[in-house]
Structure formats: structure tokens, C-alpha cells
Design a protein around this motif. Structure first.
Motif, PDB file in Angstrom:
ATOM      1  N   LEU A 118      -4.975  44.491  18.207  1.00 19.61           N
ATOM      2  CA  LEU A 118      -5.542  44.935  17.140  1.00 19.61           C
ATOM      3  C   LEU A 118      -4.606  44.211  15.893  1.00 19.61           C
ATOM      4  O   LEU A 118      -5.402  44.071  15.165  1.00 19.61           O
ATOM      5  N   GLN A 119      -3.462  44.215  16.104  1.00 17.77           N
ATOM      6  CA  GLN A 119      -2.689  43.453  14.892  1.00 17.77           C
ATOM      7  C   GLN A 119      -3.141  42.172  15.008  1.00 17.77           C
ATOM      8  O   GLN A 119      -3.202  41.424  13.919  1.00 17.77           O
ATOM      9  N   SER A 120      -3.301  41.365  16.230  1.00 22.42           N
ATOM     10  CA  SER A 120      -3.670  40.031  16.079  1.00 22.42           C
ATOM     11  C   SER A 120      -5.039  39.952  15.552  1.00 22.42           C
ATOM     12  O   SER A 120      -5.270  39.033  14.883  1.00 22.42           O
ATOM     13  N   ALA A 121      -5.801  40.639  15.598  1.00 24.78           N
ATOM     14  CA  ALA A 121      -7.225  40.774  15.136  1.00 24.78           C
ATOM     15  C   ALA A 121      -7.118  40.800  13.318  1.00 24.78           C
ATOM     16  O   ALA A 121      -7.805  40.018  12.795  1.00 24.78           O
ATOM     17  N   VAL A 122      -6.333  41.770  13.082  1.00 22.13           N
ATOM     18  CA  VAL A 122      -6.106  41.597  11.518  1.00 22.13           C
ATOM     19  C   VAL A 122      -5.530  40.434  10.933  1.00 22.13           C
ATOM     20  O   VAL A 122      -5.902  39.869   9.955  1.00 22.13           O
ATOM     21  N   ASN A 123      -4.390  39.960  11.579  1.00 23.06           N
ATOM     22  CA  ASN A 123      -3.666  38.647  11.294  1.00 23.06           C
ATOM     23  C   ASN A 123      -4.796  37.577  11.358  1.00 23.06           C
ATOM     24  O   ASN A 123      -4.712  36.771  10.439  1.00 23.06           O
ATOM     25  N   ALA A 124      -5.614  37.541  12.434  1.00 23.38           N
ATOM     26  CA  ALA A 124      -6.546  36.482  12.374  1.00 23.38           C
ATOM     27  C   ALA A 124      -7.497  36.602  11.316  1.00 23.38           C
ATOM     28  O   ALA A 124      -8.052  35.507  10.736  1.00 23.38           O
ATOM     29  N   TYR A 125      -7.940  37.870  10.663  1.00 21.11           N
ATOM     30  CA  TYR A 125      -8.826  38.034   9.649  1.00 21.11           C
ATOM     31  C   TYR A 125      -8.169  37.405   8.266  1.00 21.11           C
ATOM     32  O   TYR A 125      -8.753  36.742   7.589  1.00 21.11           O
ATOM     33  N   TYR A 126      -6.833  37.996   8.058  1.00 18.08           N
ATOM     34  CA  TYR A 126      -6.120  37.476   6.809  1.00 18.08           C
ATOM     35  C   TYR A 126      -6.089  36.111   6.906  1.00 18.08           C
ATOM     36  O   TYR A 126      -6.255  35.252   5.837  1.00 18.08           O
ATOM     37  N   ASN A 127      -5.902  35.496   8.047  1.00 18.53           N
ATOM     38  CA  ASN A 127      -5.762  33.899   7.974  1.00 18.53           C
ATOM     39  C   ASN A 127      -6.997  33.114   7.975  1.00 18.53           C
ATOM     40  O   ASN A 127      -6.805  31.968   7.735  1.00 18.53           O
ATOM     41  N   SER A 128      -8.223  33.655   8.160  1.00 12.58           N
ATOM     42  CA  SER A 128      -9.378  33.015   8.145  1.00 12.58           C
ATOM     43  C   SER A 128     -10.236  33.384   7.172  1.00 12.58           C
ATOM     44  O   SER A 128     -11.077  32.566   6.854  1.00 12.58           O
ATOM     45  N   ARG A 129     -10.131  34.369   6.422  1.00  9.69           N
ATOM     46  CA  ARG A 129     -10.865  34.895   5.598  1.00  9.69           C
ATOM     47  C   ARG A 129     -11.206  33.739   4.309  1.00  9.69           C
ATOM     48  O   ARG A 129     -12.143  33.604   3.659  1.00  9.69           O
ATOM     49  N   GLY A 130     -10.125  33.335   3.896  1.00  7.03           N
ATOM     50  CA  GLY A 130      -9.971  32.484   2.606  1.00  7.03           C
ATOM     51  C   GLY A 130     -11.039  31.128   2.609  1.00  7.03           C
ATOM     52  O   GLY A 130     -11.766  30.976   1.645  1.00  7.03           O
ATOM     53  N   LYS A 131     -11.119  30.754   3.780  1.00  3.08           N
ATOM     54  CA  LYS A 131     -12.183  29.648   3.945  1.00  3.08           C
ATOM     55  C   LYS A 131     -13.597  30.192   3.620  1.00  3.08           C
ATOM     56  O   LYS A 131     -14.379  29.027   3.149  1.00  3.08           O
ATOM     57  N   ASN A 132     -13.935  31.415   3.763  1.00  3.86           N
ATOM     58  CA  ASN A 132     -15.198  31.712   3.727  1.00  3.86           C
ATOM     59  C   ASN A 132     -15.584  32.107   2.442  1.00  3.86           C
ATOM     60  O   ASN A 132     -16.917  32.018   2.030  1.00  3.86           O
ATOM     61  N   VAL A 133     -14.576  32.428   1.423  1.00  2.89           N
ATOM     62  CA  VAL A 133     -14.768  32.856   0.174  1.00  2.89           C
ATOM     63  C   VAL A 133     -14.410  31.964  -1.026  1.00  2.89           C
ATOM     64  O   VAL A 133     -14.459  32.310  -2.019  1.00  2.89           O
ATOM     65  N   GLU A 134     -13.584  30.861  -0.690  1.00  2.00           N
ATOM     66  CA  GLU A 134     -12.806  30.081  -1.738  1.00  2.00           C
ATOM     67  C   GLU A 134     -13.872  29.511  -2.768  1.00  2.00           C
ATOM     68  O   GLU A 134     -13.464  29.436  -4.048  1.00  2.00           O
ATOM     69  N   THR A 135     -14.935  28.887  -2.247  1.00  2.00           N
ATOM     70  CA  THR A 135     -16.039  28.414  -3.058  1.00  2.00           C
ATOM     71  C   THR A 135     -16.397  29.396  -4.226  1.00  2.00           C
ATOM     72  O   THR A 135     -16.679  29.004  -5.219  1.00  2.00           O
ATOM     73  N   ILE A 136     -16.778  30.747  -3.705  1.00  2.00           N
ATOM     74  CA  ILE A 136     -17.161  31.771  -4.521  1.00  2.00           C
ATOM     75  C   ILE A 136     -15.950  32.005  -5.701  1.00  2.00           C
ATOM     76  O   ILE A 136     -16.463  32.260  -6.763  1.00  2.00           O
ATOM     77  N   ASN A 137     -14.714  32.161  -5.284  1.00  2.00           N
ATOM     78  CA  ASN A 137     -13.535  32.365  -6.161  1.00  2.00           C
ATOM     79  C   ASN A 137     -13.568  31.254  -7.165  1.00  2.00           C
ATOM     80  O   ASN A 137     -13.266  31.345  -8.350  1.00  2.00           O
ATOM     81  N   ILE A 138     -13.403  29.932  -6.663  1.00  2.00           N
ATOM     82  CA  ILE A 138     -13.413  28.793  -7.606  1.00  2.00           C
ATOM     83  C   ILE A 138     -14.092  28.568  -8.535  1.00  2.00           C
ATOM     84  O   ILE A 138     -14.068  28.287  -9.742  1.00  2.00           O
ATOM     85  N   LEU A 139     -15.371  28.761  -8.076  1.00  2.00           N
ATOM     86  CA  LEU A 139     -16.681  28.567  -9.097  1.00  2.00           C
ATOM     87  C   LEU A 139     -16.647  29.524  -9.966  1.00  2.00           C
ATOM     88  O   LEU A 139     -16.756  29.146 -11.355  1.00  2.00           O
ATOM     89  N   GLU A 199      -5.744  29.676  -4.941  1.00  2.00           N
ATOM     90  CA  GLU A 199      -6.803  29.634  -3.614  1.00  2.00           C
ATOM     91  C   GLU A 199      -5.906  29.401  -2.460  1.00  2.00           C
ATOM     92  O   GLU A 199      -6.183  29.734  -1.325  1.00  2.00           O
ATOM     93  N   ASP A 200      -4.928  28.392  -2.614  1.00  2.00           N
ATOM     94  CA  ASP A 200      -4.056  28.064  -1.383  1.00  2.00           C
ATOM     95  C   ASP A 200      -3.013  29.049  -0.986  1.00  2.00           C
ATOM     96  O   ASP A 200      -2.439  28.777  -0.182  1.00  2.00           O
ATOM     97  N   VAL A 201      -3.055  29.935  -2.024  1.00  2.28           N
ATOM     98  CA  VAL A 201      -1.793  31.187  -1.500  1.00  2.28           C
ATOM     99  C   VAL A 201      -2.575  31.715  -0.194  1.00  2.28           C
ATOM    100  O   VAL A 201      -3.652  32.435  -0.169  1.00  2.28           O
ATOM    101  N   PRO A 202      -1.557  31.888   0.843  1.00  2.02           N
ATOM    102  CA  PRO A 202      -1.945  32.647   2.112  1.00  2.02           C
ATOM    103  C   PRO A 202      -2.571  34.033   1.554  1.00  2.02           C
ATOM    104  O   PRO A 202      -1.871  34.653   0.947  1.00  2.02           O
ATOM    105  N   ALA A 203      -3.332  34.697   2.377  1.00  2.00           N
ATOM    106  CA  ALA A 203      -3.779  36.048   2.208  1.00  2.00           C
ATOM    107  C   ALA A 203      -2.643  37.012   2.779  1.00  2.00           C
ATOM    108  O   ALA A 203      -2.822  38.174   2.523  1.00  2.00           O
ATOM    109  N   MET A 204      -1.791  36.621   3.694  1.00  2.24           N
ATOM    110  CA  MET A 204      -0.564  37.316   4.213  1.00  2.24           C
ATOM    111  C   MET A 204       0.668  36.889   4.144  1.00  2.24           C
ATOM    112  O   MET A 204       0.860  35.569   4.043  1.00  2.24           O
ATOM    113  N   LEU A 205       1.929  37.580   3.509  1.00  2.00           N
ATOM    114  CA  LEU A 205       3.050  37.115   3.333  1.00  2.00           C
ATOM    115  C   LEU A 205       3.758  36.853   4.616  1.00  2.00           C
ATOM    116  O   LEU A 205       3.694  37.622   5.526  1.00  2.00           O
TER     117      LEU A 205
END
Length: 438
Positions: free
Chosen positions: A326-347, A432-438
């Protein structure tokens, strides 16, 4: 309610928490705790871009947009003084469009959906504590309407209590700033040349948005720059009214003045925020509790649904009793979410910077006015369909560099344009380059 074990506890039955809960398999036992289940009247979450609608359909939840008198949005009408032009979403020809709606009506549909699901328990209550044990979130305590306190436990707690979250600082390093405020009213009886479009007015020092939200009603959002909320005294409102009337298209003035007589401005802060979650087991931040961008482009719901799809992908097939997986799944979410929304944030954040800079605003308007890919390309990013970061950066710098001859004929201005564009974009890219997890 008796104490029982859930797989997931969701804090907040708003757009993020409600859609997440509704998108889970029927076998997942879910508790959703919402502070206030009455229908809200908000000026946020009213414009959904095409990718947001696509994402809802992918979760088999597109029906939640039905029965609320939502209005199609087929593109944008850009207005600067007497100049105006329209840009259509490329996706309209494929039957894909944006939509304007009343946030409260949408939320009511979401909550009705939750109440109909046998695996979901929806309650009204104020969260008083996030329960923890050995650096692991184990559930929540909340106060019910009758004043009693209930503690419930789950293997995973989703924190999605919205833009004014009271819980994000307990689970993340908060990096939030207010970039401006939106002042909102509802305009009625408008006779517009392009009624099924979002109208972006960039005539004055601050941008104004107008878009349909239900039959014969349009939302107007007036940007008030800076980190301090606008004063709502009589003299202040009169000054705001005078400033807006000067730049508002003539066909909107009478409706605006009438709306101002009949109602008060609703005011909401506009945030730029990308937090970093603590490495704490058993909890996930979702939606505006984790990440926000300026709402000028209406990308908030699209970003949220994209995050939900990302989290769902990681949780698929997970045994909630297996804490390690379960924790591996949560970590994977934090590590992968950024690439999916970065263009929305940047624009969103970059376009707001452009439209509050006179020279770049002029250059951007001219660039989009050329039509073709110069118009549909940037709009494909805004729609959320195109998430190619390099494509976005190419168009952004082409706005500032569209006349290379100006390096010879107008070198000071051209160099200033480039430096200003770079000054807007680079800090946003760094965030946007800041990782979603410390």
C-alpha cells in the motif's frame, strides 16, 4: 455510528474526495467525512476543460454532469479593446468540448452518487484529529452534528479538504502563496455573439473571465492582483465598478451593473501551491490540498481528475492489509503524478504572468490572433488534452520571439520581452521540478 474498520477514509466530499470515492471498486469499504453537506454557492470549480470531461468518462462518472443545466464551452473569445477573435478547441469536431456549470449542483450530484453506493458511508462531521501511531496515519476523529465525537480507522486516509485545507500542514511541507483574488458575480440576459465560449478580456491591467454556467447565466470573474484581498466598502466597490466598466465589452456592461445592484461580489483567493508530502504511512493528499495553480485557465478540476486516475492506477488490485504494498502504491503516486499535471500548472501560472505584463500581453494576443497552430496549439495545452511540456515551452518562447527582426529594429524592446518571459517562466519551472514527496 458504531466504530468499524474501513479500507479508505476520505476527508472531504468535494470534487476531489467525492469523485475519488465514487471511482473506487464496489468491494472497497469507504467512509467519507464532509464538514457541510448542504449545497454550496461558490465561484470556484465551475469551468471544466475537455480533458476533465474525458477523465470523468474514463471513471464511468460522466453522468454526474447531467441534469444540472451545464453549458457547453467550445473555445475562447479573446477581447482586447475593439479587437476580438475566437479559438475553437480542436476536439470540438470530435464531439469533445469544455463545460460551464454551477459548482454546487455538481457537488450535489456527486454526493447523491456516494449515498447510492452500498460500499460508501457518507457522514457530516468536523474532523478534530488525524489519528497516528508510529508515524502511520490510522484514521480520524470527527464531531457529529449532535456534538458527539467518533473515531474511525482505515488502512488509507485521503486528505482532500480543498483549497482552504486545515490539514495539509500536518501531512506536508506547505509552499503556498496568494497571487491574486477573483471577484465573482453572475451576469444574466447577455446577448453575446459567441454564447458557448469562454470570454477572456485582457483590455486593462487585470484579466476578466466570462463563461456560461447555466441557461441565461454567465459567471464573471474579475482578477484583483496582489496578495491582499480587495476591500468591499462602498467607496472601494465604486472604484472597482468604474475600472471594470471602462474595459468591459459594451454588450456586457448593463448586465454587470444590474448584477452589482442585486448581489455582492463573492471573493476567492487565487493560489499557487505545490506541496511536498511527508513520508508518513497511511495517508495521501489529493486535489487542492496538495497542488493548486492560478485558476485563469480553468485547469483545477482537470488536474484533480488526472491525479485521481494516477492514484487509482497505483491502488488497482492492492490488498489494503498489506501495508508495504500500500505504501509503495502511495509513493508511486507521488513520484509519478507531476508529469501528468505539470503542463496544466505551468500554463496557468505563466499565462497569468503574461496577462499582467503589458508588452507580453500584447505579444501573446498578437500571436494567438494569427490563428492556425499558433492558436490551437496553446489551446490544446489549456484543454488538458496535450500534455507535452516541450510543446508548451516552444509556444511560450515563440510569443516573445515571434519577430526576430526586432532584435535589429527594436533591440531594447525585444530583449526586454525575452527577459520578462524568462523571468516569468523559470521560477515556475523550478517550482514544478520540486518532488511531491520529501
Amino acid at each position: 455510528m458504531s466504530t468499524q474498520e474501513f479500507d479508505i477514509i476520505v476527508i472531504g466530499a468535494g470534487v476531489a474526495g467525492g469523485i475519488f470515492a465514487a471511482s473506487q471498486p464496489a468491494s472497497t469499504r469507504i467512509l467519507v467525512v464532509e464538514r457541510d453537506l448542504t449545497e454550496p454557492d461558490r465561484i470556484i470549480g465551475e469551468l471544466m476543460q475537455p480533458r476533465g470531461i474525458q477523465a470523468l468518462n474514463e471513471m464511468n462518472l460522466g453522468h454526474l454532469l447531467e441534469g444540472i443545466d451545464a453549458q457547453e464551452v467550445n473555445g475562447y473569445n479573446l477581447i482586447k479593446g475593439s479587437e476580438r477573435f475566437t479559438i475553437n478547441y480542436d476536439e470540438v469536431e470530435k464531439g469533445i468540448h469544455g463545460i460551464g456549470l454551477r459548482n454546487g449542483k455538481f457537488l450535489t450530484n456527486i454526493r447523491k452518487e456516494l449515498q447510492q453506493r452500498e460500499n460508501i458511508t457518507l457522514v457530516q462531521g468536523n474532523i478534530t484529529q488525524i489519528l497516528q501511531e508510529n508515524n502511520t496515519v490510522t484514521g480520524v476523529s470527527y464531531t457529529q452534528e449532535d456534538g458527539t465525537t467518533v473515531s474511525q480507522h482505515a488502512k488509507l486516509t485521503i486528505v482532500s479538504d480543498g483549497p482552504m485545507s486545515m490539514l495539509r500542514d500536518k501531512l506536508s511541507k506547505v509552499n503556498k502563496k496568494v497571487t491574486s483574488y477573483f471577484m465573482g458575480l453572475v451576469l444574466k440576459d447577455l446577448d453575446l455573439e459567441f454564447p458557448s465560449y469562454g470570454h477572456m478580456i485582457v483590455t486593462g491591467e487585470f484579466p476578466i473571465l466570462v463563461y456560461p454556467i447555466h441557461t441565461n447565466a454567465y459567471r464573471i470573474l474579475i482578477d484583483y492582483p496582489g496578495g491582499k484581498a480587495p476591500k468591499m466598502g462602498k467607496d472601494s466597490i465604486e472604484r472597482i465598478k468604474e475600472s471594470v466598466v471602462k474595459i468591459l465589452p459594451q454588450e456586457m456592461v448593463a448586465s454587470f451593473l444590474k448584477a452589482l445592484e442585486e448581489d455582492q461580489f463573492k471573493v476567492m483567493p487565487n493560489h499557487a501551491m505545490k506541496n511536498q508530502a511527508f513520508r508518513m504511512k497511511g495517508a495521501v493528499l489529493l486535489g487542492d490540498s496538495l497542488n493548486m495553480r492560478h485558476p485563469l485557465t480553468g485547469g483545477g478540476m482537470t488536474a484533480t481528475f488526472t491525479d485521481i486516475l494516477c492514484l487509482n492506477e497505483q491502488l488497482a488490485g492492492i490488498d489494503f492489509r498489506d501495508e508495504t504494498k500500500l505504501q509503495s502504491a502511495v509513493n508511486a503516486y507521488y513520484n509519478s503524478r507531476g508529469k501528468n499535471v505539470e503542463t496544466i500548472n505551468i500554463l496557468a501560472n505563466a499565462l497569468y504572468g503574461v496577462f499582467t505584463n503589458d508588452e507580453l500581453k500584447e505579444a501573446c494576443f498578437e500571436y494567438l490572433q494569427k490563428g492556425g497552430e499558433q492558436a490551437t496549439g496553446p489551446l490544446s495545452i489549456l484543454s488538458g488534452i496535450n500534455r507535452n511540456k516541450q510543446f508548451l515551452l516552444k509556444h511560450f518562447f515563440k510569443v516573445a520571439m515571434q519577430h526576430p527582426i526586432h532584435f535589429i529594429t527594436k533591440p531594447a524592446k525585444q530583449i526586454r520581452l525575452y527577459k520578462n518571459a524568462k523571468g516569468i517562466l523559470y521560477p515556475i519551472l523550478k517550482d514544478e521540478d520540486v518532488p511531491a514527496m520529501l
